[in-house]
Design a protein around this motif. Structure first.
Motif, short mmCIF file in Angstrom:
data_model
loop_
_atom_site.label_atom_id
_atom_site.label_comp_id
_atom_site.label_asym_id
_atom_site.label_seq_id
_atom_site.Cartn_x
_atom_site.Cartn_y
_atom_site.Cartn_z
N ALA A 108 0.84 -1.20 0.00
CA ALA A 108 0.00 0.00 0.00
C ALA A 108 0.87 1.26 0.00
O ALA A 108 0.58 2.24 -0.70
N SER A 109 1.94 1.22 0.79
CA SER A 109 2.84 2.38 0.85
C SER A 109 3.52 2.60 -0.49
O SER A 109 3.69 3.75 -0.93
N GLN A 110 3.93 1.50 -1.13
CA GLN A 110 4.56 1.64 -2.43
C GLN A 110 3.59 2.23 -3.45
O GLN A 110 3.95 3.05 -4.29
N ALA A 111 2.33 1.76 -3.40
CA ALA A 111 1.33 2.30 -4.33
C ALA A 111 1.08 3.77 -4.06
O ALA A 111 0.95 4.59 -4.98
N THR A 112 1.01 4.18 -2.80
CA THR A 112 0.78 5.58 -2.44
C THR A 112 1.98 6.44 -2.83
O THR A 112 1.84 7.59 -3.29
N ALA A 113 3.17 5.88 -2.67
CA ALA A 113 4.38 6.64 -2.97
C ALA A 113 4.47 6.99 -4.45
O ALA A 113 5.03 8.03 -4.86
N SER A 114 3.90 6.15 -5.29
CA SER A 114 3.97 6.44 -6.74
C SER A 114 3.19 7.70 -7.10
O SER A 114 3.51 8.40 -8.07
N PHE A 115 2.18 8.03 -6.31
CA PHE A 115 1.39 9.26 -6.57
C PHE A 115 2.16 10.50 -6.13
O PHE A 115 1.77 11.61 -6.47
N ALA A 116 3.18 10.36 -5.32
CA ALA A 116 3.94 11.51 -4.84
C ALA A 116 5.02 11.91 -5.84
O ALA A 116 5.76 12.86 -5.58
N GLN A 117 5.15 11.21 -6.92
CA GLN A 117 6.16 11.54 -7.93
C GLN A 117 5.50 12.23 -9.12
O GLN A 117 4.44 11.77 -9.60
N ILE A 118 6.11 13.32 -9.60
CA ILE A 118 5.63 14.01 -10.79
C ILE A 118 6.44 13.55 -11.97
O ILE A 118 7.66 13.68 -12.01
N VAL A 119 5.78 12.99 -12.93
CA VAL A 119 6.45 12.44 -14.11
C VAL A 119 6.08 13.28 -15.35
O VAL A 119 4.89 13.55 -15.58
N ALA A 120 7.08 13.66 -16.03
CA ALA A 120 6.81 14.46 -17.25
C ALA A 120 6.11 13.60 -18.28
O ALA A 120 6.39 12.40 -18.35
#
Length: 206
Positions: A192-204
């Protein structure tokens, strides 16, 4: 945990069988010791009581019978001796009569001694020996009791120890299950933490 549980379960079963065997051995040893004590006490009472009236009467009757036989042999010997002196009977007849008289005399003396022993009762040393056998049987019974109780107590202690070890294994097995559940929960939290962490990254976009 499962392997340890099986081992401890086997240990408990063996300890129970050992305790049962100790109880059976103790009962057999006590029964044998009690039988030996009863026999020793019976022998002591017989020795102390001496001969029964019937046995004494039989000894007296035997003495009378052997005396009659001796008297007849003596009379016969005197008759043959007289006839031998007259030249009627042979020396062989005289020797046979003399031998018969000697045998009759020996039987009569033996019967008198047996009668005397019957009337005199048990000797002091025989009574002491019988009393000693009773004491030895009592000590053997006490020893069998102590030994049996010690073996049973030792087997009971071993059983308690095996049961405690089995209980400890069961507790550890329960702890292992809880730890396994905790691991599963931590993995779920990690995912769950890994899935949530992916939303904290801004990808061009390019």
């Amino acid at each position: 945990a499962r392997a340890a549980g099986i081992d401890q379960s086997n240990s408990v079963s063996i300890a129970k069988l050992t305790l049962q065997s100790a109880k059976i051995e103790s009962e057999n040893a006590l029964q044998q010791a009690q039988t030996a004590l009863q026999q020793a006490q019976t022998d002591y009472q017989k020795t102390k009581a001496g001969a029964r009236p019937q046995e004494i009467a039989q000894a007296v009757q035997n003495t009378l019978q052997t005396k009659v036989t001796r008297d007849r042999a003596d009379t016969e010997f005197k008759r043959v001796q007289f006839l031998y002196g007259k030249g009627v009977d042979s020396r062989r007849q005289l020797e046979d009569a003399q031998t018969a008289l000697a045998v009759a005399n020996a039987g009569y003396e033996t019967a008198k001694q047996q009668e005397s022993l019957m009337k005199a009762g048990a000797r002091a040393e025989d009574l002491q020996a019988a009393a000693l056998r009773v004491k030895q049987a009592q000590e053997a019974l006490a020893q069998a009791t102590r030994s049996g109780e010690a073996k049973i107590a030792q087997a009971q202690a071993a059983l308690q120890q095996a049961e405690q070890s089995a209980l400890q294994v069961a507790v550890k097995e329960h702890d292992a299950k809880i730890q396994k559940q905790n691991v599963a929960q931590k993995r779920a939290d990690l995912a769950a933490s890994q899935a949530t962490a992916s939303f904290a990254q801004i990808v061009a976009p390019i």
